[in-house]
Write an enzyme that holds these catalytic residues in place. Structure first.
Site, PDB file in Angstrom:
ATOM      1  N   PHE A 100       0.865  -1.208  -0.046  1.00 55.87           N
ATOM      2  CA  PHE A 100      -0.025  -0.087  -0.123  1.00 55.87           C
ATOM      3  C   PHE A 100       0.810   1.385   0.053  1.00 55.87           C
ATOM      4  O   PHE A 100       0.335   2.391  -0.395  1.00 55.87           O
ATOM      5  CB  PHE A 100      -0.821   0.084   1.085  1.00 55.87           C
ATOM      6  CG  PHE A 100      -0.235   0.492   2.554  1.00 55.87           C
ATOM      7  CD1 PHE A 100      -0.173   1.725   2.945  1.00 55.87           C
ATOM      8  CD2 PHE A 100       0.092  -0.527   3.408  1.00 55.87           C
ATOM      9  CE1 PHE A 100       0.428   2.012   4.033  1.00 55.87           C
ATOM     10  CE2 PHE A 100       0.493  -0.132   4.556  1.00 55.87           C
ATOM     11  CZ  PHE A 100       0.992   0.987   5.103  1.00 55.87           C
ATOM     12  N   LYS A 105      -0.923  -7.315  -9.468  1.00 52.39           N
ATOM     13  CA  LYS A 105      -2.193  -7.156  -8.433  1.00 52.39           C
ATOM     14  C   LYS A 105      -1.937  -6.066  -7.458  1.00 52.39           C
ATOM     15  O   LYS A 105      -0.920  -6.295  -6.468  1.00 52.39           O
ATOM     16  CB  LYS A 105      -2.131  -8.601  -7.675  1.00 52.39           C
ATOM     17  CG  LYS A 105      -3.356  -9.197  -7.014  1.00 52.39           C
ATOM     18  CD  LYS A 105      -3.788  -8.238  -6.030  1.00 52.39           C
ATOM     19  CE  LYS A 105      -2.887  -8.488  -4.648  1.00 52.39           C
ATOM     20  NZ  LYS A 105      -3.416  -7.333  -3.615  1.00 52.39           N
ATOM     21  N   GLU A 112      -5.095  -3.783  -2.179  1.00 54.75           N
ATOM     22  CA  GLU A 112      -6.402  -3.653  -2.174  1.00 54.75           C
ATOM     23  C   GLU A 112      -6.802  -2.358  -1.468  1.00 54.75           C
ATOM     24  O   GLU A 112      -7.753  -1.837  -1.241  1.00 54.75           O
ATOM     25  CB  GLU A 112      -7.018  -4.888  -1.239  1.00 54.75           C
ATOM     26  CG  GLU A 112      -6.967  -4.915   0.002  1.00 54.75           C
ATOM     27  CD  GLU A 112      -5.512  -5.967   0.256  1.00 54.75           C
ATOM     28  OE1 GLU A 112      -4.606  -5.938  -0.694  1.00 54.75           O
ATOM     29  OE2 GLU A 112      -5.513  -6.631   1.234  1.00 54.75           O
ATOM     30  N   SER A 121       5.233  -6.955   3.206  1.00 53.49           N
ATOM     31  CA  SER A 121       5.717  -7.493   4.581  1.00 53.49           C
ATOM     32  C   SER A 121       6.629  -8.697   4.421  1.00 53.49           C
ATOM     33  O   SER A 121       6.262  -9.421   3.734  1.00 53.49           O
ATOM     34  CB  SER A 121       4.760  -7.401   5.617  1.00 53.49           C
ATOM     35  OG  SER A 121       3.626  -8.290   5.256  1.00 53.49           O
ATOM     36  N   CYS A 144       9.507   1.432   3.592  1.00 51.59           N
ATOM     37  CA  CYS A 144      10.722   0.442   3.997  1.00 51.59           C
ATOM     38  C   CYS A 144      11.957   1.024   4.349  1.00 51.59           C
ATOM     39  O   CYS A 144      12.664   0.165   5.021  1.00 51.59           O
ATOM     40  CB  CYS A 144      10.812  -0.449   3.117  1.00 51.59           C
ATOM     41  SG  CYS A 144      11.181  -0.186   1.644  1.00 51.59           S
ATOM     42  N   GLU A 172       8.669  -4.346  13.224  1.00 43.24           N
ATOM     43  CA  GLU A 172       8.379  -2.931  12.295  1.00 43.24           C
ATOM     44  C   GLU A 172       7.157  -2.252  12.718  1.00 43.24           C
ATOM     45  O   GLU A 172       6.350  -2.860  12.788  1.00 43.24           O
ATOM     46  CB  GLU A 172       8.369  -3.533  10.746  1.00 43.24           C
ATOM     47  CG  GLU A 172       8.414  -2.439   9.672  1.00 43.24           C
ATOM     48  CD  GLU A 172       8.174  -2.780   8.364  1.00 43.24           C
ATOM     49  OE1 GLU A 172       7.365  -3.822   8.106  1.00 43.24           O
ATOM     50  OE2 GLU A 172       8.716  -2.303   7.652  1.00 43.24           O
TER      51      GLU A 172
HETATM   52  P1  NAD Z   1       1.450  -6.713   2.952  1.00 41.22           P
HETATM   53  O1  NAD Z   1       2.357  -7.827   3.100  1.00 41.22           O
HETATM   54  O2  NAD Z   1       0.229  -6.751   4.040  1.00 41.22           O
HETATM   55  O3  NAD Z   1       0.667  -6.716   1.637  1.00 41.22           O
HETATM   56  C1  NAD Z   1       1.520  -6.568   0.300  1.00 41.22           C
HETATM   57  C2  NAD Z   1       0.536  -7.256  -0.689  1.00 41.22           C
HETATM   58  O4  NAD Z   1       0.429  -8.683  -0.370  1.00 41.22           O
HETATM   59  C3  NAD Z   1      -0.677  -6.681  -1.154  1.00 41.22           C
HETATM   60  O5  NAD Z   1      -0.857  -6.787  -2.553  1.00 41.22           O
HETATM   61  C4  NAD Z   1      -1.510  -7.447  -0.385  1.00 41.22           C
HETATM   62  O6  NAD Z   1      -3.039  -7.664  -0.981  1.00 41.22           O
HETATM   63  C5  NAD Z   1      -0.974  -9.148  -0.520  1.00 41.22           C
HETATM   64  N1  NAD Z   1      -1.205 -10.018   0.726  1.00 41.22           N
HETATM   65  C6  NAD Z   1      -1.387  -9.373   2.250  1.00 41.22           C
HETATM   66  N2  NAD Z   1      -1.554 -10.534   2.960  1.00 41.22           N
HETATM   67  C7  NAD Z   1      -1.313 -11.738   2.196  1.00 41.22           C
HETATM   68  C8  NAD Z   1      -1.396 -12.945   2.172  1.00 41.22           C
HETATM   69  N3  NAD Z   1      -1.695 -13.437   3.653  1.00 41.22           N
HETATM   70  N4  NAD Z   1      -1.231 -13.865   1.440  1.00 41.22           N
HETATM   71  C9  NAD Z   1      -0.906 -13.589   0.105  1.00 41.22           C
HETATM   72  N5  NAD Z   1      -0.822 -12.071  -0.360  1.00 41.22           N
HETATM   73  C10 NAD Z   1      -1.120 -11.041   0.938  1.00 41.22           C
HETATM   74  O7  NAD Z   1       2.158  -5.300   3.230  1.00 41.22           O
HETATM   75  P2  NAD Z   1       1.698  -3.809   3.030  1.00 41.22           P
HETATM   76  O8  NAD Z   1       1.203  -3.738   4.692  1.00 41.22           O
HETATM   77  O9  NAD Z   1       0.707  -3.433   2.061  1.00 41.22           O
HETATM   78  O10 NAD Z   1       2.833  -3.066   2.913  1.00 41.22           O
HETATM   79  C11 NAD Z   1       3.691  -2.562   3.829  1.00 41.22           C
HETATM   80  C12 NAD Z   1       4.998  -3.687   4.102  1.00 41.22           C
HETATM   81  O11 NAD Z   1       5.832  -3.569   2.664  1.00 41.22           O
HETATM   82  C13 NAD Z   1       5.940  -3.232   5.098  1.00 41.22           C
HETATM   83  O12 NAD Z   1       6.470  -4.031   5.756  1.00 41.22           O
HETATM   84  C14 NAD Z   1       7.234  -2.510   4.386  1.00 41.22           C
HETATM   85  O13 NAD Z   1       8.204  -2.617   4.750  1.00 41.22           O
HETATM   86  C15 NAD Z   1       7.194  -3.463   2.845  1.00 41.22           C
HETATM   87  N6  NAD Z   1       7.906  -2.573   2.037  1.00 41.22           N
HETATM   88  C16 NAD Z   1       8.883  -3.175   1.371  1.00 41.22           C
HETATM   89  C17 NAD Z   1       9.776  -2.715   0.625  1.00 41.22           C
HETATM   90  C18 NAD Z   1      11.140  -3.138   0.056  1.00 41.22           C
HETATM   91  O14 NAD Z   1      11.394  -2.856  -0.959  1.00 41.22           O
HETATM   92  N7  NAD Z   1      11.840  -3.750   0.824  1.00 41.22           N
HETATM   93  C19 NAD Z   1       9.069  -1.515  -0.153  1.00 41.22           C
HETATM   94  C20 NAD Z   1       8.009  -1.061   0.278  1.00 41.22           C
HETATM   95  C21 NAD Z   1       7.041  -1.568   1.386  1.00 41.22           C
END
Ligand code: NAD
Length: 478
Positions: free
Chosen positions: A153, A177, A180, A230, A285, A388
């Site tokens: 997000f 994808k 959401e 994450s 991140c 985090e």
């Molecule tokens: P998230 O992991 O909750 O969601 C990321 C994506 O995975 C979304 O599209 C979501 O729909 C999908 N998703 C969520 N739960 C899932 C599951 N159980 N199974 C399969 N797919 C699933 O992350 P978020 O809250 O949207 O974003 C924040 C996180 O992203 C933080 O941890 C941040 O550090 C990380 N991030 C990392 C980088 C990097 O380059 N390392 C960059 C930006 C964000």
């Protein structure tokens, strides 16, 4: 409350915008707390349609000369610049970044399109004549087929732009994808690619959560998966997709340490730390989420750091007239989680040097606001030190020397970024050499790489072999 003007959130499959009539997940304007759209939660049926459309488009796209694919991206770059303000407004509305932060994130995204415009040169192979008597050898970079991008997000435009421009420039077709929580900006990105002349099926969009993602990971025609999000989900994606025979790059979460040495330039380190910790409301991140003050550094920087945190103006980002320094968090639930972590620090013996929990924005009482917060005297075992936080919260830890600081940073389960503020060349060199992080900054608060370099990470911050961005990404997509 539902907004009077709900924004449509269609799928994009085979060149058609589709409203599937599925149950939706709320998309908020975090500045007001209003629901502005419903994101349809797709599953195996929608995924299959999108992957089949991408697979059908692949043979013709693969055989399109690389220079023609690049021309599409040149036109695309132009359109993204033309619609820059619309994209910024969309990010600030659905995510809550300030307009300045939204602009910065789109510039980073444009640089990725520019890198993809150079793909004809990136795709050169190697040749060696007479590798054995009368035998020549060459490598050829060929596209893989259908690639998938699953995005978080916190950067609604930049992270998708890390992925699909280069993937399609290399001759692949793509299924995106988006998160959401912020699906709307990516739809503008796709609309602009369509206007640039995108052939049907080369880029497709499905929406949803775990069910949708798992269907993508299981689909036999998907060849490669790029993921950003994450760490637990990154690990799930990596384990599942590699087990299913796919190439995977999965960026995870982070806990980035900023070491401040006693000889550091105080105003410069305070300004950089405040920006690193509170920029994008800490939802990035590469946020500098833990300051390690070495020796007398804590007494030198803390008073000014607290002043800097107190001066961060929090407010709504969805109106261009009154831009604050910092916007809201993504959802009410996320704000509660961040507050819970601050409370856990207090219970475990840390002290709150600046408390953002009481902040209010009278003109938007239902927005998801939290002010800049500094938690001092944090120690390694505390929950707030391990997890985090992903909010505008800076932990301060105190250490006696650089060696201790590096060891503490290296014990973290993450390894995205790390920085040091110092005027000492040997200290900077020692830090750069020994700290366990993918991206290292010296007198730089947010050492994130730009499009031509890989966005790297160690340990739970990255699962895979070839990173996102730069030459490694070309190798990933070929
Ligand atoms: P998230 O992991 O909750 O969601 C990321 C994506 O995975 C979304 O599209 C979501 O729909 C999908 N998703 C969520 N739960 C899932 C599951 N159980 N199974 C399969 N797919 C699933 O992350 P978020 O809250 O949207 O974003 C924040 C996180 O992203 C933080 O941890 C941040 O550090 C990380 N991030 C990392 C980088 C990097 O380059 N390392 C960059 C930006 C964000």
């Amino acid at each position: 409350m539902k907004s009077a003007n709900m924004t449509p959130c269609p799928l994009f499959i085979g060149g058609e915008w589709i409203r599937p009539g599925l149950a939706g997940s709320p998309v908020y304007n975090p500045s007001t707390g209003d629901v502005i759209a419903e994101c349809p939660m797709g599953g195996a049926r929608e995924v299959d349609a999108a992957v089949e459309a991408a697979a059908a488009a692949f043979p013709a796209w693969r055989d399109t000369p690389a220079i023609e694919r690049a021309r599409l991206l040149f036109r695309y770059r132009h359109l993204v610049e033309e619609e820059f303000d619309r994209l910024c407004a969309s990010i600030s509305r659905e995510h809550g970044k300030t307009l300045v932060e939204s602009r910065g994130s789109i510039y980073r995204g444009i640089e990725n399109i520019e890198y993809a415009c150079g793909t004809p040169s990136h795709l050169f192979g190697d040749t060696l004549e007479n590798i054995a008597r009368n035998v020549d050898c060459e490598t050829v970079l060929q596209p893989l087929g259908v690639c998938v991008g699953i995005t978080p997000f916190n950067f609604p435009a930049m992270v998708p732009l890390w992925m699909f421009p280069l993937a399609i420039a290399c001759g692949n077709t793509f299924v995106l994808k988006p998160s959401e929580k912020v699906p709307l900006t990516s739809l503008i990105l796709v609309e602009l690619l369509e206007r640039a002349g995108l052939p049907r099926g080369v880029l497709n969009v499905v929406h949803g959560g775990r069910e949708c993602v798992d269907a993508l990971l299981a689909h036999p025609k998907v060849r490669a998966v790029s993921f950003v999000g994450s760490s637990p989900v990154a690990k799930h994606i990596y384990d599942t997709a590699t087990r299913n025979g796919k190439r995977v790059q999965a960026n995870g979460g982070a806990k980035n340490y900023v070491v401040v040495m006693p000889d550091a330039d105080v105003p410069r380190s305070v300004e950089a730390l405040a920006t690193a910790a509170f920029g994008c409301a800490g939802e990035r991140c590469m946020a500098g989420s833990t300051a390690i003050a070495v020796g007398k550094a804590a007494d030198r920087i803390l008073p000014q750091l607290v002043d800097a945190a107190r001066s961060v103006k929090v407010g709504r980002t969805d109106t261009p007239m009154s831009q604050p320094d910092m916007g809201p968090l993504i959802t009410g639930a996320h704000r509660e989680r961040v507050i819970g972590l601050v409370e856990s620090g207090e219970k475990e013996g840390a002290t709150i040097a600046c408390d953002g929990r009481g902040v209010s924005v009278p003109e938007a009482p239902n927005g998801f606001y939290l002010g800049a917060t500094i938690v001092d005297k944090v120690s390694e075992g505390m929950r707030i030190a391990r997890e985090e936080v992903f909010g505008p919260v800076l932990n301060v830890m105190r250490m006696e020397d650089l060696g201790q600081a590096i060891e503490a940073a290296n014990r973290s389960s993450y390894g995205n970024g790390a920085s040091i503020f110092t005027n000492s060349g040997p200290a900077a060199r020692e830090f750069k050499h020994r700290v366990k992080a993918g991206m290292v900054g010296i007198n730089v608060g947010v050492p994130a790489t730009m499009a031509m370099f890989p966005f790297t990470g160690w340990d739970a911050s990255f699962y895979g072999d070839l990173h996102i961005q730069g030459r490694e990404a070309v190798q990933f997509y070929t």
